[in-house]
Design an enzyme around this catalytic site. Sequence first.
Site, mmCIF file in Angstrom:
data_model
loop_
_atom_site.group_PDB
_atom_site.id
_atom_site.type_symbol
_atom_site.label_atom_id
_atom_site.label_comp_id
_atom_site.label_asym_id
_atom_site.label_seq_id
_atom_site.Cartn_x
_atom_site.Cartn_y
_atom_site.Cartn_z
ATOM 1 N N ILE A 60 0.872 -1.174 0.000
ATOM 2 C CA ILE A 60 0.000 0.000 0.000
ATOM 3 C C ILE A 60 0.909 1.224 0.000
ATOM 4 O O ILE A 60 2.086 1.142 0.356
ATOM 5 C CB ILE A 60 -0.992 0.032 1.199
ATOM 6 C CG1 ILE A 60 -0.257 0.199 2.535
ATOM 7 C CG2 ILE A 60 -1.850 -1.219 1.216
ATOM 8 C CD1 ILE A 60 -1.215 0.392 3.715
ATOM 9 N N ASP A 61 0.374 2.364 -0.419
ATOM 10 C CA ASP A 61 1.180 3.575 -0.525
ATOM 11 C C ASP A 61 1.820 3.933 0.812
ATOM 12 O O ASP A 61 1.244 3.704 1.875
ATOM 13 C CB ASP A 61 0.307 4.758 -0.968
ATOM 14 C CG ASP A 61 -0.267 4.588 -2.366
ATOM 15 O OD1 ASP A 61 0.191 3.682 -3.080
ATOM 16 O OD2 ASP A 61 -1.176 5.365 -2.721
ATOM 17 N N ARG A 62 2.991 4.539 0.724
ATOM 18 C CA ARG A 62 3.700 4.977 1.934
ATOM 19 C C ARG A 62 2.826 5.885 2.805
ATOM 20 O O ARG A 62 2.816 5.755 4.026
ATOM 21 C CB ARG A 62 4.977 5.725 1.533
ATOM 22 C CG ARG A 62 5.782 6.256 2.718
ATOM 23 C CD ARG A 62 6.942 7.094 2.260
ATOM 24 N NE ARG A 62 6.467 8.309 1.594
ATOM 25 C CZ ARG A 62 7.253 9.191 0.986
ATOM 26 N NH1 ARG A 62 8.569 8.963 0.926
ATOM 27 N NH2 ARG A 62 6.751 10.265 0.406
#
Length: 257
Positions: A60-62
């Site tokens: 998942i995105d940072r």
Amino acid sequence: MKENRLFSIIYKDDSMVVLNKASGLSVAADRWDPEAPRLDKAVSEELFPEGGKLYAVHRIDRDTSGLVVYALTSAAHRKLCLDFEHRRVKKNYHALIRGYPEWDAYTVDVPLLADGDKNHRTVPDKRAGKKAVTEFTKMGKCGPFTWIEAKPVTGRTHQIRAHLAWLGFSIVCDPLYGNSEPVFLSKIKRSWRGDVFEEKPLISRLGLHAFELELTHPADGRLLKFSAPYPRDLNAVRKQLAKLYGADPLASRGEQD
């Protein structure tokens, strides 16, 4: 649930571990910032102080908070990777966006190209992009904002953010696809009487949270469903908006507190 400043453990057994990660933490090495704090390293240091291996199965995105799964064996890794690849895992995100969509539900089926412009954003590209599908549902209007449920069928980089941008909306505090302006209570509460020079934002990071995950256990085939509590900043926004406007994305779940 074991607590850590960077993550909490939602579930763990001999095959897998499910975590609720903080925003701002990469799940693996970041090609643009190799020195950035990493979830996999932090978890490995805590779970395997004397050595061991963590297997990544998805990302998942940072800047997104919420659920992340790692396998703890090579067999579990193979099974979970196949389930994610073949879209057998159901994912549910909650997002706070600026503006108010006219639709109650909308499915976006627009191919996306990662790293598609000079800002390294994911962009719609029908010729070179990969298939990307996201199902959006409106959960409630809160003045200038709206709570959105997003269910990505595919798993492209920045998919939810890019598809919302294609629809003309952006998640709060998103400098890549909208703007980085924090959410201040003084901006949304007319009777606010604080000191604007000392006010701290309710939230100043991307308002996107990987809330639920449904998958099959890689060893015994059980159907498992996990949910990740909102982090403190996102929960503070939720409570204030619920008081002011009455809409609460957790109200129907009995999880308001």
